[in-house]
Design an enzyme around this catalytic site. Structure first.
Site, PDB file in Angstrom:
ATOM      1  N   SER A 133      20.589 -37.732  82.204  1.00 33.12           N
ATOM      2  CA  SER A 133      19.643 -38.000  81.126  1.00 33.12           C
ATOM      3  C   SER A 133      18.397 -37.132  81.288  1.00 33.12           C
ATOM      4  CB  SER A 133      19.324 -39.496  81.089  1.00 33.12           C
ATOM      5  OG  SER A 133      18.735 -39.867  79.875  1.00 33.12           O
ATOM      6  N   GLU A 226      27.961 -42.269  72.909  1.00 30.59           N
ATOM      7  CA  GLU A 226      26.534 -42.297  73.208  1.00 30.59           C
ATOM      8  C   GLU A 226      25.715 -41.693  72.072  1.00 30.59           C
ATOM      9  OE1 GLU A 226      24.650 -39.603  76.122  1.00 30.59           O
ATOM     10  OE2 GLU A 226      26.702 -39.176  76.793  1.00 30.59           O
TER      11      GLU A 226
END
Length: 293
Positions: A133, A226
């Site tokens: 991330s 996602e």
């Protein structure tokens, strides 16, 4: 997702403290040695499996929107499992966090840590850098900074659901919102806390807009369900178009950060093992090592 929604309006300090205080699995963290250390003054944790390959390192940069997260707490189990299964000593860096320390504090810490590993006698070809991330964003920024200084690249890079465009234009932010944890609205607020006065579109913080040639061979894992999926796939294509060797692992039906779910879902496990195989291959580590027998 329920947890995300309940904590979305919390002050960053409360969110960080709550995240650090939670109990996390420690299955793999209990199978190796964890040592608190510093790299050029930056706090870090060494994850040392039995029979670790000598002279090799994985430098892991944790996620958490640059606001929260730690190699000691939120990411310890993920980092420990990567270290254990790859038989590579892994260093999790606790770089400075925003908003107290906006960009480029995190990049400065990552550069200092990379140099500290070289000062231990390693060479760039002995190091793979990884991040999930926001940590994936930082891993790319670190490579770009090394290139800009005429420095050698690490032998490989692992980007787990990388946050590669802080403007977050991808349609998947809408299409996958019901499947993933996180929302674009909250992430924009966190991104602005990180960048300070730098525009979200600036290639220094949104590497999808950077000139990407010359970066290390890269493995990218992306969850099909996602929210930043489309941004990640666009970044992978930009890397390829720039001549970077890219291995793309798409985790079917998985949300953000698929390897975190390795103990819960076969697709999460497959994503984690793709990372392990890539790290071993780039560092020349044999699969049949003591920690994996």
């Amino acid at each position: 997702r329920k947890d995300w929604d309940e904590t979305a309006d919390w002050p960053f300090e409360r969110l960080r403290a709550e995240a650090d205080a939670r109990p996390y699995p420690r299955d793999f963290a209990n199978r190796l040695r964890m040592e608190a250390t510093t790299l050029a003054g930056v706090p870090a944790t060494r994850f040392v499996p039995q029979g670790a390959a000598p002279g090799k390192r994985l430098l892991f940069l944790h996620g958490g929107s640059y606001i929260y997260g730690s190699a000691r707490t939120t990411h310890a189990e993920l980092i420990a499992r990567l270290a254990f299964e790859s038989s590579v000593e892994t260093v999790g860096l606790d770089y400075r966090l925003a908003p107290e320390h906006p960009y480029p504090a995190q990049l400065d810490d990552a550069l200092a840590a990379f140099d500290a590993l070289l000062a231990e006698g390693l060479e760039a070809r002995d190091i793979v850098i990884a991040g999930d991330s926001a940590g994936g964003n930082l891993a790319v920024a670190l490579q770009l900074a090394l290139r800009g200084r005429g420095r050698d690249q690490p032998v490989g890079a692992v980007l787990v659901s990388p946050w590669c465009d802080l403007e977050m234009p991808g349609a998947s932010f809408t299409e996958n919102e019901r499947y993933d944890f996180g929302t674009r609205e909250v992430l924009v607020r966190q991104a602005k806390a990180f960048v300070g006065d730098v525009p979200l579109s600036d290639p220094r913080v949104s590497p999808v807009h950077a000139e990407l040639s010359g970066l290390a061979p890269t493995l990218i894992t992306v969850g099909e369900a996602e929210i930043p999926r489309d941004d990640i796939l666009r970044f992978a294509e930009r890397l390829r178009a720039s001549g970077v060797e890219v291995v793309l692992h798409r985790a079917k039906d998985m949300p953000h950060n698929a390897p975190v779910f390795a103990a819960n879902h076969p697709e999460g496990l497959a994503a984690l093992r793709a990372i392990v195989a890539f790290v071993r291959a780039r560092l020349g580590v044999e699969a049949n090592t003591p920690a994996n027998r």
